[in-house]
Scaffold this active site. Sequence first.
Site, PDB file in Angstrom:
ATOM      1  N   ARG A 195       0.793  -1.238   0.000  1.00 16.22           N
ATOM      2  CA  ARG A 195       0.000   0.000   0.000  1.00 16.22           C
ATOM      3  C   ARG A 195       0.826   1.288   0.000  1.00 16.22           C
ATOM      4  O   ARG A 195       0.261   2.379   0.113  1.00 16.22           O
ATOM      5  CB  ARG A 195      -0.985   0.037   1.187  1.00 16.22           C
ATOM      6  CG  ARG A 195      -2.033  -1.031   1.141  1.00 16.22           C
ATOM      7  CD  ARG A 195      -3.227  -0.719   2.032  1.00 16.22           C
ATOM      8  NE  ARG A 195      -2.883  -0.635   3.439  1.00 16.22           N
ATOM      9  CZ  ARG A 195      -3.770  -0.541   4.419  1.00 16.22           C
ATOM     10  NH1 ARG A 195      -5.062  -0.519   4.112  1.00 16.22           N
ATOM     11  NH2 ARG A 195      -3.400  -0.476   5.669  1.00 16.22           N
ATOM     12  N   ASP A 196       2.139   1.192  -0.147  1.00 18.96           N
ATOM     13  CA  ASP A 196       2.945   2.415  -0.196  1.00 18.96           C
ATOM     14  C   ASP A 196       4.198   2.197  -1.050  1.00 18.96           C
ATOM     15  O   ASP A 196       5.309   2.545  -0.652  1.00 18.96           O
ATOM     16  CB  ASP A 196       3.329   2.842   1.224  1.00 18.96           C
ATOM     17  CG  ASP A 196       3.678   4.336   1.311  1.00 18.96           C
ATOM     18  OD1 ASP A 196       3.298   5.087   0.385  1.00 18.96           O
ATOM     19  OD2 ASP A 196       4.317   4.737   2.294  1.00 18.96           O
ATOM     20  N   VAL A 197       3.996   1.616  -2.235  1.00 17.15           N
ATOM     21  CA  VAL A 197       5.103   1.394  -3.167  1.00 17.15           C
ATOM     22  C   VAL A 197       5.393   2.717  -3.860  1.00 17.15           C
ATOM     23  O   VAL A 197       4.648   3.156  -4.742  1.00 17.15           O
ATOM     24  CB  VAL A 197       4.760   0.301  -4.190  1.00 17.15           C
ATOM     25  CG1 VAL A 197       5.918   0.111  -5.176  1.00 17.15           C
ATOM     26  CG2 VAL A 197       4.442  -1.018  -3.486  1.00 17.15           C
ATOM     27  N   ASN A 224      10.317   4.512  -0.933  1.00 19.13           N
ATOM     28  CA  ASN A 224      10.363   3.221  -0.268  1.00 19.13           C
ATOM     29  C   ASN A 224      11.094   2.152  -1.068  1.00 19.13           C
ATOM     30  O   ASN A 224      10.954   0.957  -0.781  1.00 19.13           O
ATOM     31  CB  ASN A 224       8.942   2.752   0.075  1.00 19.13           C
ATOM     32  CG  ASN A 224       8.365   3.513   1.250  1.00 19.13           C
ATOM     33  OD1 ASN A 224       9.107   4.066   2.060  1.00 19.13           O
ATOM     34  ND2 ASN A 224       7.051   3.560   1.345  1.00 19.13           N
TER      35      ASN A 224
END
Length: 377
Positions: free
Chosen positions: A158-160, A164
């Site tokens: 949910r946070d690619v 990151n």
Amino acid sequence: MSIDRPESSTPPRLLFCVDGTRYELVRKLGRRSSGELLLARRRHAKGPSGCVIIKRLCRPVSEKQKQRLVQEVQLAYRLEHPGIARVYHWGTHGDLPYVVMEYVEGHSLETVLSVAAMRQRPMSEAFVCHVVSEIADALHYAHTRTDEQGRFLGIVHRDVTPENIRVGVSGEVKLVDFGVAYSLLPGRDATTASILRGDIAYASPERMRLEPVDHRSDLFSLGLVMLELLTGRHLFDLEDVEHAARSGGDVLAADRDSLQSEARCEEPSWLPVAQMAARIERFGPEDVARATQGLSEPLRAVVHRVLQREPSARYQTGLELRDALRALLVVQGRPYGRPEAAREVLVAVKEAELLRESADVLEPDVFPGFPGGRTEH
């Protein structure tokens, strides 16, 4: 002056000791909703020392915050893959929970994008194929994990985002920070449906519509990162998408008003929720076609497929995307792997530094959790 340097000009300050191992502060990196990030040096009583990342909660600490950090650690302990940064230790110091994580010495893709912009030339197609295939492989591993009883965990990162993903000094590529990941682990603290966690600039259409998401949402996010690496532009920065979003009519305006009243972001973004939702709602294959002009046709086809609006039309697994990209590397007829990736990043950084007297503006990007990387174009 180097970028993402692990050293600090100030003397180290002891944070805490665990079983004879000292953790000394190198510098503070920033804060996110999931906690404060610190770069620290771990000094063993016997043996070599090295840098680590410490995420700790800040006062005041709610039980929900504690539970989230515990869940992040529980999930991270289950992920043992060369493309995923490891979690080493979990504990409490001064009533504040903390977690010690692997520090990937090198550069985040946010820094890579910055230096590519400074030198006014994006990274090579081979570099992008290598990096994205490595992350696709790591995501496939996470997406298919099961528990000790063989039950599917349903992990979605949910946070690619570029923040990151890190490219190490030897060319290794690693996905970091599962702090906002979804999973089916027992006792998981469910995210409120109207709260968008992570960077919404890389959210999938279904996620922005507040619909349930699965692993294919991560692949869409990775596709946005891929396109940005290839072109130097984010898909939703494109003028055509912005124009369509502004002239979408009453139906779109109603959708935006509805989303604005329902959704909110945990992290600041370079666009308000409603504006980002409008851009995502209005983009189509023609926008991807315009964005990928000048790329090789086989690579354009991969980008088109991964950025399909409907999840069923995308690559269905990270393995599919990985294999498609690795096939393109084989077709090009020359090897491209970690050594080539490390060399290309090093050259890009040096070219950018030659164009600037100082690279100080990039130094805060020492770790992908540091906020505030993107500004509106």
